[in-house]
Design an enzyme around this catalytic site. Structure first.
Site, PDB file in Angstrom:
ATOM      1  N   HIS A 274       0.858  -1.204   0.000  1.00 38.97           N
ATOM      2  CA  HIS A 274       0.000   0.000   0.000  1.00 38.97           C
ATOM      3  C   HIS A 274       0.895   1.257   0.000  1.00 38.97           C
ATOM      4  CE1 HIS A 274      -3.254   2.695   0.799  1.00 38.97           C
ATOM      5  NE2 HIS A 274      -4.125   1.717   0.959  1.00 38.97           N
TER       6      HIS A 274
ATOM      7  N   GLU B   4      -0.358   1.027  -5.691  1.00 38.96           N
ATOM      8  CA  GLU B   4      -0.276  -0.161  -4.841  1.00 38.96           C
ATOM      9  C   GLU B   4      -0.210  -1.405  -5.716  1.00 38.96           C
ATOM     10  OE1 GLU B   4      -3.814   0.187  -2.380  1.00 38.96           O
ATOM     11  OE2 GLU B   4      -3.657   2.348  -2.431  1.00 38.96           O
TER      12      GLU B   4
HETATM   13  C1  BG6 Z   1      -6.930   1.501  -0.782  1.00 37.67           C
HETATM   14  C2  BG6 Z   1      -8.325   1.077  -1.086  1.00 37.67           C
HETATM   15  O1  BG6 Z   1      -6.058   0.458  -1.094  1.00 37.67           O
HETATM   16  O2  BG6 Z   1      -6.815   1.803   0.613  1.00 37.67           O
HETATM   17  C3  BG6 Z   1      -9.281   2.172  -0.663  1.00 37.67           C
HETATM   18  O3  BG6 Z   1      -8.459   0.810  -2.471  1.00 37.67           O
HETATM   19  C4  BG6 Z   1      -9.081   2.528   0.809  1.00 37.67           C
HETATM   20  O4  BG6 Z   1     -10.623   1.742  -0.886  1.00 37.67           O
HETATM   21  C5  BG6 Z   1      -7.617   2.875   1.028  1.00 37.67           C
HETATM   22  O5  BG6 Z   1      -9.901   3.615   1.150  1.00 37.67           O
HETATM   23  C6  BG6 Z   1      -7.259   3.234   2.469  1.00 37.67           C
HETATM   24  O6  BG6 Z   1      -7.627   2.217   3.338  1.00 37.67           O
HETATM   25  P1  BG6 Z   1      -7.395   2.369   4.892  1.00 37.67           P
HETATM   26  O7  BG6 Z   1      -7.983   1.146   5.531  1.00 37.67           O
HETATM   27  O8  BG6 Z   1      -5.911   2.465   5.110  1.00 37.67           O
HETATM   28  O9  BG6 Z   1      -8.092   3.643   5.297  1.00 37.67           O
END
Ligand code: BG6
Length: 292
Positions: free
Chosen positions: A158, A264
């Protein structure tokens, strides 16, 4: 090469000043500096929790074994437990030839909290390796089924890239690629993105490039990021934009969405199935290249 392991993080610094820092919580890369340590390449929220109370908002959290909200029958948290579990530091190795340093981290079923163990009772071992070069960051993972029964998982880096200005940033390598638009929660959008792809509103898309080895390039006014993938068929592009960022308590400064873009890399459209004893490997390399 200087390695400083402390109780909550490991920092590696090359003789030329480039560095990276990995929190044991989530094995989250929280900093990657190039240009002799002058330039930070990862975006980190000023309000990110780094004390282990919440997934880190920024850097490179790891998504495993589920991506996004888990199935309603599951007690796994959003994006799984890898980013909220404490990993072990396994050690470092250095390469004299290209003056890079590799840090290895591990997470096993036995490291999980009882709640997570109950939510995902699969026997697994994950080895995560981070290799810092002068102008590159390579991350690799090996996921192994340590049990007898088969199971499925998803994996994703991520990555919050720091960009000078989202309004002057564009991506190449994803055009003419169908994607799943998670903002519209529609199914596959066959409309290819314009070339080059610019980000002009809240964006949450899962791309499935036809060539899994294709390079994705993030062009910003500073050096560009060239991303290559190994065994990772999907690419998520995420920017919360103004309204969503306002609604996230750990997102600071509130205009920080103008300086970040999540690109990502992973395998998230379908689960990867591993039989007992089998292993799966994937990797991402981000290289910094001067524009022009
Ligand atoms: C992304 C998703 O990978 O992560 C999104 O595609 C999501 O939908 C984002 O909002 C952030 O996620 P989190 O759980 O870290 O707030």
């Amino acid at each position: 090469v200087d390695i400083s392991p402390s109780s909550d993080r490991v920092t590696a610094t090359l003789p030329t000043g480039e560095s990276c820092e990995v929190l044991l919580y989530g094995a989250t890369l929280v900093s990657w500096k190039s240009e002799g340590g002058q330039r930070e390449n990862l975006w980190m929220s000023d309000a990110a929790k780094v004390d282990g109370s919440k997934a880190v908002r920024g850097g490179i959290p790891l998504v495993f074994p589920v991506f996004g909200p888990p199935p309603s029958s599951s007690h796994l948290p959003q994006h799984g437990f890898a980013r909220i579990s404490r990993w072990e530091f396994l050690g470092k190795s250095t390469s004299e030839s290209d003056s890079s340093v590799q840090l290895d981290f591990g997470l096993m079923s036995s490291n999980l909290s009882p709640e997570m163990r109950a939510a995902w009772p699969c026997e697994f071992g994950v080895i995560y390796s981070v290799t810092l070069g002068r102008r590159s960051l390579e991350t690799r993972v090996v996921v192994r089924n340590e049990g007898a029964a088969a199971w499925e998982f998803m994996w994703l880096w991520h990555t919050y890239l720091r960009v000078e200005d989202i309004h002057q940033t564009h991506l190449t390598g994803l055009s003419s690629t169908p994607y799943h638009d998670r903002v519209a929660s529609a199914h596959l959008t066959s409309e290819p993105s314009p070339t080059p792809l610019t980000i002009t509103s809240e964006t949450d898309r899962v791309y499935h490039p036809p060539d899994p080895q294709s390079t994705i390039t993030v062009h910003t006014p500073a050096p560009r990021y060239e991303i290559t993938r190994e065994n990772l068929p999907d690419v998520v592009v995420w920017n919360p934009w103004e309204e969503k960022a306002k609604g996230m308590s750990d997102f600071e400064p509130k205009d920080g969405w103008e300086n970040m873009l999540c690109v990502e890399e992973g395998s998230v459209r379908e689960g990867v199935r591993l039989e007992g004893g089998e292993a799966w490997e994937g990797g991402v390399t981000v290289r910094l290249v001067e524009e022009g």
